[in-house]
Scaffold this motif. Structure first.
Motif, PDB file in Angstrom:
ATOM      1  N   MET A   1       0.840  -1.176   0.000  1.00 42.32           N
ATOM      2  CA  MET A   1       0.000   0.000   0.000  1.00 42.32           C
ATOM      3  C   MET A   1       0.893   1.249   0.000  1.00 42.32           C
ATOM      4  N   PRO A   2       0.561   2.246  -0.850  1.00 44.58           N
ATOM      5  CA  PRO A   2       1.385   3.456  -0.926  1.00 44.58           C
ATOM      6  C   PRO A   2       1.355   4.229   0.391  1.00 44.58           C
ATOM      7  N   ASP A   3       2.439   4.878   0.658  1.00 39.68           N
ATOM      8  CA  ASP A   3       2.543   5.717   1.857  1.00 39.68           C
ATOM      9  C   ASP A   3       2.054   7.122   1.482  1.00 39.68           C
ATOM     10  N   TYR A   4       0.755   7.355   1.678  1.00 44.27           N
ATOM     11  CA  TYR A   4       0.149   8.616   1.258  1.00 44.27           C
ATOM     12  C   TYR A   4       0.689   9.813   2.033  1.00 44.27           C
ATOM     13  N   LYS A   5       1.007   9.618   3.294  1.00 47.01           N
ATOM     14  CA  LYS A   5       1.552  10.719   4.085  1.00 47.01           C
ATOM     15  C   LYS A   5       2.901  11.154   3.517  1.00 47.01           C
ATOM     16  N   LYS A   6       3.745  10.198   3.184  1.00 49.10           N
ATOM     17  CA  LYS A   6       5.058  10.515   2.610  1.00 49.10           C
ATOM     18  C   LYS A   6       4.888  11.205   1.257  1.00 49.10           C
ATOM     19  N   MET A   7       3.949  10.719   0.445  1.00 47.81           N
ATOM     20  CA  MET A   7       3.692  11.328  -0.864  1.00 47.81           C
ATOM     21  C   MET A   7       3.210  12.771  -0.694  1.00 47.81           C
ATOM     22  N   TYR A   8       2.279  12.979   0.229  1.00 44.07           N
ATOM     23  CA  TYR A   8       1.741  14.315   0.481  1.00 44.07           C
ATOM     24  C   TYR A   8       2.837  15.264   0.944  1.00 44.07           C
ATOM     25  N   LEU A   9       3.635  14.825   1.897  1.00 36.55           N
ATOM     26  CA  LEU A   9       4.689  15.690   2.432  1.00 36.55           C
ATOM     27  C   LEU A   9       5.740  16.007   1.375  1.00 36.55           C
TER      28      LEU A   9
END
Length: 53
Positions: A1-9
């Motif tokens: 599953m993608p790390d959405y928090k890391k992508m957002y930051l």
């Protein structure tokens, strides 16, 4: 599953850098404008032929 928090930051930081780069460029251009020698404005005579038309 993608790390959405890391992508957002990652995207947020890049966006902030881009905005800061644009602000710095604008401020530099404003300084260049303010430091440029002032030119004398010359009023040109109006052409009577173009006013009548």
């Amino acid at each position: 599953m993608p790390d959405y928090k890391k992508m957002y930051l990652t995207l947020f930081r890049a966006t902030e850098q881009a905005i800061n780069t644009l602000i710095a460029a604008q401020q530099e251009c404003e300084e260049l404008y303010m430091e440029a020698p002032q030119r004398e404005l010359i009023a040109l005579p109006q052409n009577q032929d173009t006013e009548e038309k």
